[in-house]
Design a protein around this motif. Structure first.
Motif, PDB file in Angstrom:
ATOM      1  N   ASN A  22       7.733  -7.481  29.458  1.00  0.00           N
ATOM      2  CA  ASN A  22       7.044  -8.737  29.185  1.00  0.00           C
ATOM      3  C   ASN A  22       5.787  -8.903  30.023  1.00  0.00           C
ATOM      4  N   ALA A  26      18.446 -16.833  26.564  1.00  0.00           N
ATOM      5  CA  ALA A  26      17.307 -16.059  27.071  1.00  0.00           C
ATOM      6  C   ALA A  26      16.320 -16.965  27.803  1.00  0.00           C
ATOM      7  N   THR A  27      16.020 -18.128  27.215  1.00  0.00           N
ATOM      8  CA  THR A  27      15.104 -19.060  27.871  1.00  0.00           C
ATOM      9  C   THR A  27      15.640 -19.521  29.211  1.00  0.00           C
ATOM     10  N   VAL A  80      10.287 -17.096  24.331  1.00  0.00           N
ATOM     11  CA  VAL A  80      11.497 -17.193  23.512  1.00  0.00           C
ATOM     12  C   VAL A  80      11.507 -18.496  22.737  1.00  0.00           C
ATOM     13  N   SER A  86       6.748 -14.844  29.422  1.00  0.00           N
ATOM     14  CA  SER A  86       8.097 -14.577  28.929  1.00  0.00           C
ATOM     15  C   SER A  86       8.986 -15.805  29.015  1.00  0.00           C
ATOM     16  N   ILE A  90      14.570 -10.459  23.535  1.00  0.00           N
ATOM     17  CA  ILE A  90      15.294 -11.724  23.640  1.00  0.00           C
ATOM     18  C   ILE A  90      16.791 -11.469  23.638  1.00  0.00           C
ATOM     19  N   GLY A 100      18.340 -17.678  21.885  1.00  0.00           N
ATOM     20  CA  GLY A 100      17.148 -18.320  22.422  1.00  0.00           C
ATOM     21  C   GLY A 100      17.450 -19.200  23.611  1.00  0.00           C
ATOM     22  N   ASN A 117      20.301 -16.665  16.475  1.00  0.00           N
ATOM     23  CA  ASN A 117      18.966 -16.776  17.058  1.00  0.00           C
ATOM     24  C   ASN A 117      18.867 -17.973  17.990  1.00  0.00           C
ATOM     25  N   ARG A 149      17.915 -10.152  27.016  1.00  0.00           N
ATOM     26  CA  ARG A 149      17.957 -11.186  28.045  1.00  0.00           C
ATOM     27  C   ARG A 149      19.211 -12.038  27.903  1.00  0.00           C
TER      28      ARG A 149
END
Length: 896
Positions: A580, A785-786, A505, A501, A546, A782, A778, A549
């Protein structure tokens, strides 16, 4: 059900007669030596585990002791075996879905017994099912009998003169008929096997081969490419007796060169010809004739015969389709489980190869019927195109259809093939075939696409014409960069490479930029199967996991700062973590591979957390050693870092669980029922049954993890069975009910908003796979979330410095600081991995080896595997837990 009156299976002596060879060496591995008596004992034990009633056994074949033992045990006790490649989980899943095996056996010897008896009618002669050459993963299988296996092993042992003192290396995969024939024929004669999956381009292979006094090597044409690169011609191998070649045509000049090398070095080159449909071999070229007739496939094997049937299309005189007859010809094909009840439906094998007979009774293959295409109405022999380019010093692979030809050319240091060369190849091929140049597509690749067997992958070459440039080598480089893996090929997948996980992302967003909209199961697909759609999707989407998160970490930090008060984000993240976990770690790989990937993911969470909290403990008085070691929740105290601690505890427990074979088997048998069972157990903590009131609330929150796990399995179950939406919805209903029953009341009566946030988040995870989005959204989601783990880590130290000045600024700084720390941590991890990594030898084949199986029993030789006061606060009620010093007069802050 299987026929209880079925005749007993025919004898397979290389499986059932092992004990007759007593103390001879059977297997030599990097972990030790097994005698035939030892091997026979293990096979007998495995046969008892499989039971006496005949069942269909799908074996994820690998060159390991455990996999070999299961294969031999199944044959010896009459269970038909369906062999599949262990390193292609998608193939294992597709064959499982297509044939519904009664038992699924993993490379580490684990048996997933899906039922006690059999769901199938199994013909008494049926012994083995193999994918046809070039169709790995296809439901079309070759049905082989016990007599097929016995007779072909005996023929091979006869013409190779295999002796009890011989020791052959397993240079080819077990699930490939050629590699399997090496195993069968040597076990038949009581010879030894050097059991390994190391490449011939690896120095460790040759060290093992020399130490074992290896006498035999087997290779496909690609193996000989690797031998050339590894300096084989200059190696001193005093025990080597013969080298065999099959699996495709080796250029005559190379046959002559290797035959001459063998004469100088004291070993023979034996060129062979075969197909899966003939169990393995149909013809061989006696080594003394290799120099004079390097283009020939030789003579029929003992017990077999060959005839040439004239072709109806007026081919060259003296040529015809090669038709083979012998006891090793398959029973027929199987395309669905009903075909497993069939007996013999094929008496002779029409090979599809066009051949001619040479003086002295030798045969030569001159073409292939199925390798003719007719673009623009012109008949083109694809093999002739390859030979034309080989005459110009180019290694090429040609595929085509009625619309044109696709030529893949392998570049090298001596043949870099610049753009002008591409045009020249197109011109030459077009002129030779009488086609317009626009009908010929030329692609320069680092290597020719190949199947796991080493044969050219013509399907992959044909797809090059429709592939975007970013969908080939560029995607492999992207996977290498993000996952920190070397030697990634187009046959790899995100899950197969150990993706989790933390990297999912970034990878999904990069792929979406390169390819457009991605399928929901992209993480399990091979890279070569990821292609840009014909039309870009008009609307961007974002995976719900995603989005959750990203949104959750913003809610957590903003609520801690006091910018708003919307709690519950950490509990949503806990469910997402379980979701995940099921997607990325509970693959069809063996337990050792699962455990290794899980431990690596655990380290990627724990190490940066310990480092950061340890630094915070050094410079502030707010944290101590117990915080840095992530043990505060375990000691019964509330912790700012309870979420990270709980994730670490859970993953550590899951790694321990994967070490228990019975639990691993139970999860594989009931992928949805297992997490629901764990959820029921965890609810004992959530409701304090049994007087478990002394546990901190951070621990009682773990029930959300199996809830997310079950949500993922409900999704997967629907996909695997191809269910309609309504039927798939039925699988999600128990998980939905669990959410609606267990979340209300958890946070107390005054936390209705928090309850609603958690319910909404988990229900989105269950029911809505993607959300409408835009490209910029997005990218933003991203990043968040990452970096969510790292943002959670650093925000406790960042926001107190800025919140008095500006709470929005404190939020932005916390988010940015976490993203920055995440980037730095990732770079340091990759650099550390680079320092400790050993570069792969040039040209080494891409056959992934589970990290946990690089030594020890997986490689062979080891022992077999055996079958009072409730705290209301940090995790629930949101009461006072951390007092911010200074600022707004000691205003308290909550977390979670």
């Amino acid at each position: 059900m299987s026929n209880p009156h079925a005749a007993p299976p025919a004898d397979v002596p290389f499986a059932g007669g092992l004990a007759a060879h007593a103390e001879r060496t059977a297997l030599i591995t990097s972990g030790g030596v097994l005698t035939y008596r030892d091997l026979a004992d293990r096979v007998a034990a495995a046969a008892r585990r499989l039971g006496s009633g005949r069942r269909l056994v799908l074996l994820a074949g690998a060159n390991t002791v455990d996999a070999l033992v299961v294969y031999l045990a199944a044959l010896a006790s009459g269970h038909p075996v369906l062999l599949a490649p262990h390193d292609r989980p998608d193939t294992v899943r597709s064959l499982t879905a297509a044939y519904d095996p009664d038992v699924v056996a993993h490379p580490d010897g684990t048996l997933d017994e899906r039922r006690e008896g059999s769901a199938h009618t199994l013909h008494p002669d049926l012994a083995l099912l193999l994918s046809t050459s070039g169709s790995t993963g296809s439901p079309k299988l070759v049905r082989l009998s016990h007599e097929n296996l016995r007779s072909n092993a005996a023929s091979i042992a006869e013409y190779l003169d295999i002796r009890p003192g011989d020791r052959a290396a397993t240079t080819l995969p077990m699930h490939y008929c050629y590699g399997l024939s090496v195993i069968n024929s040597h076990l038949l004669r009581g010879a030894g096997l050097i059991l390994t999956d190391l490449s011939v381009a690896d120095d460790r292979f040759w060290a093992l081969f020399r130490d074992a006094r290896g006498t035999a090597l087997a290779g496909v044409p690609y193996t000989f490419d690797l031998l050339d690169r590894s300096g084989f011609a200059d190696m001193r191998l005093p025990s080597l007796r013969y080298v065999t070649q099959a699996g495709g045509r080796l250029a005559p000049e190379r046959v002559a060169r290797y035959a001459a090398l063998g004469r100088r070095r004291g070993w023979d080159l034996v060129v062979m010809y075969g197909q899966t449909e003939a169990t393995a071999r149909m013809a061989y070229l006696p080594p003394e004739l290799a120099a004079a007739h390097p283009q020939a496939i030789g003579v029929p094997i003992p017990g077999g015969s060959i005839r040439l049937e004239p072709l109806p299309d007026g081919s060259a005189p003296g040529t015809g389709e090669l038709v083979y007859t012998g006891p090793n010809v398959m029973l027929g094909y199987a395309e669905d489980p009903a075909d497993l009840a069939l007996g013999r439906t094929v008496e002779e094998l029409r090979t599809g190869d066009v051949a001619r007979r040479l003086p002295g009774g030798l045969y030569e293959i001159v073409g292939r019927r199925s390798r003719f295409v007719k673009p623009y109405g012109l008949r083109v022999d694809l093999q002739r195109v390859e030979a034309l380019l080989a005459g110009r010093g180019l290694t090429a692979c040609c595929a085509g259809d009625d619309t044109g030809l696709v030529v893949a050319v392998a570049a090298s240091k001596t043949t870099p093939l610049p753009t002008t060369g591409v045009r020249e190849v197109r011109r030459v091929v077009a002129a030779a075939c009488g086609l317009p140049a626009r009908a010929v597509s030329v692609h320069v690749l680092a290597e020719i696409p190949r199947l796991a067997t080493g044969k050219p992958d013509y399907g992959a070459v044909l797809r090059l014409a429709r592939a975007e440039p970013a969908a080939g080598a560029d995607l492999c480089r992207l996977y290498e960069q993000i996952l920190d893996r070397r030697g990634v090929t187009e046959d790899d997948s995100f899950v197969g490479l150990g993706g989790d996980s933390l990297s999912y992302v970034e990878m999904s967003l990069k792929l979406e930029e390169a390819l457009g909209a991605l399928p929901s199961d992209w993480h399990t697909r091979r890279i070569r199967d990821l292609r840009r759609p014909a039309r870009r999707a008009p609307l961007r989407t974002l995976e719900t996991g995603i989005a959750l998160r990203a949104a959750a970490i913003v809610l957590i930090v903003g609520s801690h700062i006091g910018l708003f008060a919307v709690r519950g984000g950490a509990h949503v993240l806990l469910a997402v973590a379980g979701f995940n976990f099921a997607r990325f770690h509970l693959t069809s790989a063996g337990a050792a591979r699962r455990r290794a990937n899980l431990l690596a993911a655990l380290a990627r969470i724990a190490v940066p957390s310990v480092v950061w909290i340890g630094l915070a403990a050094l410079v502030t008085a707010d944290y101590h050693l117990v915080d840095a070691l992530l043990l505060k929740s375990a000691t019964g105290h509330d912790s700012n870092y309870w979420f990270i601690e709980v994730i670490v505890y859970i993953l550590a427990a899951m790694a321990a669980w994967l070490s228990v074979p019975a639990l691993d088997r139970a999860e594989r048998r009931a992928p949805l029922g297992f997490p629901l069972g764990l959820l029921a157990a965890a609810l004992l903590l959530r409701y304090d049954f049994g007087g478990l009131t002394d546990l901190p609330d951070a621990i009682t929150a773990i029930w959300l993890f199996p809830l997310g796990w079950a949500a993922a399995r409900a999704h997967a179950a629907g996909r695997e069975h191809g269910t309609a939406w309504a039927r798939g919805a039925v699988r999600r209903l128990p998980v939905t009910a669990a959410v609606l029953i267990t979340v209300p009341g958890y946070f107390g009566p005054a936390a209705s908003l928090r309850t609603a946030v958690v319910i909404a988040g988990v229900l989105l995870l269950i029911w809505v796979p993607t959300l409408p989005s835009t490209a910029w959204l997005n990218r933003l989601a991203g990043l968040l979330a990452t970096g969510s783990l790292y943002i959670y880590l650093v925000h406790w130290q960042i926001y107190p410095l800025l919140e008095d000045r500006s709470e929005p600024l404190a939020l932005l700084a916390s988010l940015a600081g976490g993203v920055l720390y995440g980037a730095v941590a990732a770079r340091l991890v990759r650099r550390a991995a680079g320092w400790g990594a050993r570069p792969a030898p040039a040209g080494a084949p891409r056959r992934p080896v589970p990290s946990a199986c690089r030594t020890g029993p997986c490689r062979g030789g080891g022992a077999p595997r055996p079958g009072g006061i409730r705290r209301r606060g940090s995790a629930r009620s949101g009461r006072v837990r951390a007092v911010k010093k200074g600022g707004k007069g000691g205003v308290t802050r909550t977390y979670g």
